[in-house]
Design a protein around this motif. Structure first.
Motif, short mmCIF file in Angstrom:
data_model
loop_
_atom_site.label_atom_id
_atom_site.label_comp_id
_atom_site.label_asym_id
_atom_site.label_seq_id
_atom_site.Cartn_x
_atom_site.Cartn_y
_atom_site.Cartn_z
N PRO A 1 78.50 -21.78 87.83
CA PRO A 1 79.50 -21.93 88.86
C PRO A 1 79.58 -23.36 89.37
O PRO A 1 78.57 -24.01 89.53
N SER B 1 82.22 -23.70 95.07
CA SER B 1 82.73 -22.35 94.89
C SER B 1 82.24 -21.48 96.04
O SER B 1 81.07 -21.39 96.31
N GLU B 2 83.18 -20.82 96.72
CA GLU B 2 82.78 -20.01 97.88
C GLU B 2 81.90 -18.85 97.46
O GLU B 2 80.92 -18.52 98.10
N ALA B 3 82.29 -18.20 96.37
CA ALA B 3 81.53 -17.03 95.96
C ALA B 3 80.25 -17.39 95.24
O ALA B 3 79.29 -16.67 95.28
N SER C 1 91.09 -18.74 92.60
CA SER C 1 90.53 -20.08 92.83
C SER C 1 89.07 -20.13 92.38
O SER C 1 88.61 -21.12 91.82
N VAL C 2 88.35 -19.02 92.60
CA VAL C 2 86.93 -18.99 92.21
C VAL C 2 86.81 -18.98 90.69
O VAL C 2 86.01 -19.72 90.10
N GLU C 3 87.65 -18.14 90.04
CA GLU C 3 87.61 -18.09 88.57
C GLU C 3 87.96 -19.44 87.96
O GLU C 3 87.35 -19.88 86.98
N GLN D 1 87.53 -22.37 89.38
CA GLN D 1 86.39 -23.26 89.62
C GLN D 1 85.28 -23.02 88.60
O GLN D 1 84.69 -23.97 88.08
#
Length: 859
Positions: free
Chosen positions: A40, A44-46, A469-471, A473
């Motif tokens: 990641p 990345s937030e997640a 957005s996470v994917e 990133q």
């Protein structure tokens, strides 16, 4: 799921108490000198991810070299220089120290992952469990085993490094670590299920979600920060990231361990075990397979990547383009401050299900891109060549490394600009949901490669999708690790011991081709690399309506530091309705393409070397041999009294009673009659056998010359003219004046330069001067058709400059040391001399002779 009981909350509170004693530090570093990161991306937030390398990990040279970036660790100041073995042992200590520091961080990460496991197991036996025993065992599968293996390894290695002794042995520790790698196989097999289980549990249970988002990792002992918060998902990724680390370190340890050291055979054995293990599970741990999944749940793989020039907002930008199994991603490298790890920034992406290539009509309607001015490209080449010479001089004189680095930096800047501004062949792609994008490539070869790779993937059952957005990133974050092309393709990225390429003339005979499924109109083109990009140099005639063309055509191709030869096979299109008027667009269909390396040992022989190149089931047979530039510079006067080739120009004009040799006048007339609009006239090589036939006819003064000229391929006629000038016993602008021309073109003051350059022309013998002025006006007329023939004054100066103006053999030996030096030292200046006269207002022979200008410098 029911809320946690008081007892469960108390247990989770106990976890927080434990976390409060943690500390954490260290920044991530990248492959440009520090450790690359997989997984990641930062921010990345997640899935924020953390570092596992200390400020300067010497072991990274192994990782960097494995990835193509050659980075050597910098020893600390005060390191005692010694014999090679001594240096190796000191470097060995640095490698081990860095590895030990990263092991500490890795163990802290595993500890942080294990901490919630026990309380979670305790709550699993209550009436209100957070997770079931099965879920816990799935998520934390083999983490305890991995932790114990590495803790034992760390505890054994640490005292050996801290109480350093050059003869200390630790090969057995690495041997044992390698033998326990099997536990990673089990972890890798379970990894995907562990992630999915953790994600499902987070979605269904708020308490577990809070735990999994705020795991605390302590840092190294000397850390300033107490701890950092990391997600469970990021920590579960760490063993995946770590699985190849010991193998990479073993490479460095072996490199810096003397062969007679007792550790050497142990480390070799550990490396063998590790490599065998990694090979056996390559399918499972390949980052291209573990990075992310496609919308259909399949593993997303990187298929192709490379640097392309994108035209964005009317300006050229260098992009790193990544083609995955279901998406094309265009990225640029983020600018980061010193010490921060590098990341890619996604500019845009197109799911392959939505990617289409515009039709010829759509391309024609698209805004056209103006090519970069040729004279500016030539200026860049001139600067690059000058800088190369200066670097070589500094090295020969054992100059300061700082000065050499400054010169290299300047050279890189110019090479980068040349790479950015030289491509002209458009490659357009379109998102069916909206925007179109335009890349410029230097060769139809690259465009065909990208198009074919995309079309091959599009044959599969692809689905359209939108990345969160996470994917996005995660995918962009994986690019740095996955990339197969690490460096911008400029020569300043090469190591000193890499081949500088070949300088001189490559003779190529394209014999025949087989493997076509049906008859077609077929021809081949030849390309070689120059200054980081490829240039088309020759084209065979079209062999009509056949499945087995036999060209047997020979070409002479000038090489400028070239390392590769490409052959492209086309089917000629005669249907004018399909003509695409896009700039430089080739509408003929590529049937096959192939590339071979120009190995100096294979090529630099007097004999022809025959080879076969395979392309999409098609086999093209060709032969080649190479003549170095220093050999090609040798001019030998003709021993025969008749003929025109190899005979002094004054002898020929006197015999013919002409001012300009007949061969020059006839070739020029024919080119202006039917070749002035030919794309690449004078740049594209003619067939060598045709040129030799014309040479023989002119030498024999055969009556059939005019008939033969009218039937001959125009590139062969252009090639005959170039050959005539190249075979003169001395160049047209004479040996005597060579150095004066070199000095004159280097003058800065325009008036002084004008005075000097005109004086030098007046100093030429009359037959040389009149012929030169005749050729000059012809080349200007050719350049007037540049929009059609793509031959500017600068292109023509590049072709003819080194032919009309060359140093004598004596001067070569006096100040040049190699074929590469000949190119870098003089050729660009020769081009500039001819360019000066081509850009000058018309020069009259009578006017030139009439004007007596005073010029103080002796010639």
């Amino acid at each position: 799921m029911e809320p946690l009981s008081h007892r469960g909350l108390a247990r989770l509170s106990w976890i927080d108490t434990l976390y409060s004693n943690f500390s954490y530090a260290a920044d991530d570093y990248d492959a440009e000198g520090h450790e690359e990161q997989k997984g990641p991306p930062e921010g990345s937030e997640a899935m924020p991810y953390i570092d596992e390398s200390p400020t300067m990990s010497p072991q990274l040279s192994a990782r960097s070299q494995a990835g193509g970036d050659r980075v050597s660790p910098t020893p600390p100041e005060g390191l005692a220089p010694g014999v090679e073995a001594g240096k190796g042992l000191e470097m060995r200590k640095l490698v081990l120290s860095g590895f030990l520091a990263s092991e500490e961080i890795y163990i802290n990460q595993l500890e942080a992952l294990l901490l919630p496991m026990k309380p979670l197991k305790a709550t699993a036996t209550t009436s209100q469990p957070v997770l079931t025993i099965q879920q816990i065992e799935t998520i934390f599968y083999k983490i305890q085993d991995i932790y114990e293996i590495h803790k034992e390894f760390y505890d054994s290695l640490c005292p050996k490094v801290q109480q350093w002794d050059s003869q200390v042995t630790m090969g057995h520790l690495f041997q044992k670590l390698a033998s326990q790698l099997g536990v990673y196989k089990a972890f890798v097999d379970n990894y995907k299920v562990a992630l999915e289980t953790a994600e499902k549990c987070s979605q269904s249970n708020n308490q577990f979600q809070k735990i999994s988002e705020e795991l605390k990792v302590k840092g190294p002992k000397d850390s300033k920060d107490s701890h950092t918060s990391v997600t469970m998902e990021a920590l579960l990724y760490k063993p995946i990231d770590r699985v190849t680390r010991s193998t990479l370190v073993l490479h460095d340890l072996l490199k810096h361990t003397p062969v007679d050291h007792p550790d050497y055979p142990l480390l070799q054995d550990a490396l063998r075990i590790s490599q065998n293990f990694l090979s056996s599970i390559n399918e499972d741990i390949d980052p291209r397979r573990t990075a992310v999944t496609t919308p259909k749940g399949e593993t997303r793989q990187l298929v192709k990547d490379g640097f392309l020039v994108e035209v964005s907002e009317s300006s050229r930008k260098l992009r790193h383009v990544f083609l995955f199994t279901d998406v094309l991603l265009c990225a640029k490298l983020k600018k980061t401050s010193a010490g921060k790890h590098q990341q890619y920034d996604c500019k845009w992406y197109i799911p392959l299900a939505d990617l289409v290539f515009p039709s010829p009509e759509e391309s024609e309607a698209s805004p056209q891109v103006q090519p970069f001015p040729d004279h500016e490209l030539e200026d860049m080449k001139m600067k690059i060549s000058t800088l190369k010479s200066e670097i070589q001089k500094e090295k020969a004189n054992k100059g300061q490394s700082r000065a050499i680095e400054r010169l290299k930096k300047k050279m890189f800047e110019n090479e980068f600009l040349l790479l950015l501004n030289s491509p002209t062949i458009p490659f357009r792609i379109h998102n069916r949901n909206g925007k179109s994008y335009l890349f410029l490539l230097s060769s139809d070869y690259e465009r065909s490669e990208w198009r074919e790779a995309i079309q091959k993937l599009q044959k599969k059952d692809l689905q359209a999708f939108v990345l969160s957005s996470v994917e996005l990133q995660v995918l962009t974050g994986s690019c740095f690790k996955l990339r197969t092309v690490h460096n911008i393709p400029v020569t300043s990225n090469k190591d000193d011991d890499e081949s500088p390429g070949l300088y001189g003339f490559l003779h190529v005979i394209v014999h025949s081709a087989k493997g076509f499924k049906q008859s077609a109109n077929l021809y081949c083109t030849l390309e070689v690399d120059s200054f980081g990009y490829f240039v088309s140099k020759a084209k065979t005639r079209v062999f009509r309506d056949t499945a087995e063309p036999k060209w047997d055509e020979e070409f002479e191709i000038e090489l400028e530091g070239s390392q590769s030869l490409r052959i492209l096979c086309y089917e000629k299109c005669y249907d004018k309705s399909k003509v695409n008027k896009d700039n430089n667009e080739i509408v003929d269909k590529i049937m096959g393409k192939g590339q071979i390396q120009l190995d100096p040992q294979t090529v630099e022989t007097k004999n022809w070397h025959t080879d076969v190149i395979e392309m999409n089931g098609i086999k093209v047979e060709f032969s080649m041999k190479f003549t170095s530039r220093d050999m090609s510079l040798k001019r030998t006067p003709s021993k025969k009294q008749t003929g025109v080739f190899g005979v002094k120009i004054s002898v020929v004009t006197k015999r013919e009673r002409s001012k300009v040799p007949y061969i020059v006048r006839q070739c020029v007339e024919e080119v202006e009659k039917r070749g002035i609009e030919e794309v690449g006239i004078y740049r594209i090589s003619g067939v060598a056998t045709d040129i030799q036939a014309l040479k023989a006819v002119f030498d024999a003064n055969n009556k059939d010359i005019l008939l033969m000229l009218s039937d001959m391929d125009i590139n062969a006629i252009a090639g005959t003219l170039k050959l005539y000038f190249r075979e003169l016993p001395e160049p047209l602008l004479t040996d005597r004046l060579y150095l004066a021309f070199m000095e004159g073109i280097a003058l800065s003051d325009p008036a002084a330069k004008e005075n000097c350059m005109m004086h030098l022309l007046r100093s030429l013998p009359d037959p040389n001067l009149i012929t030169f002025l005749f050729l000059l006006e012809h080349l200007k007329r050719v350049a007037e058709k540049e929009p059609v023939n793509k031959m500017s004054l600068h292109n023509l100066a590049t072709v003819f400059g080194p032919t009309l103006l060359r140093p004598s053999e004596v001067e070569n030996k006096a100040h040049l040391t190699s074929a590469a030096d000949i190119w870098s030292h003089d050729v660009m200046a020769q081009v500039q001399v001819l360019l000066y006269y081509l850009q000058h207002p018309p020069i009259s022979f009578a006017e030139l002779k009439r004007n007596t200008l005073y010029f103080s410098t002796d010639v």
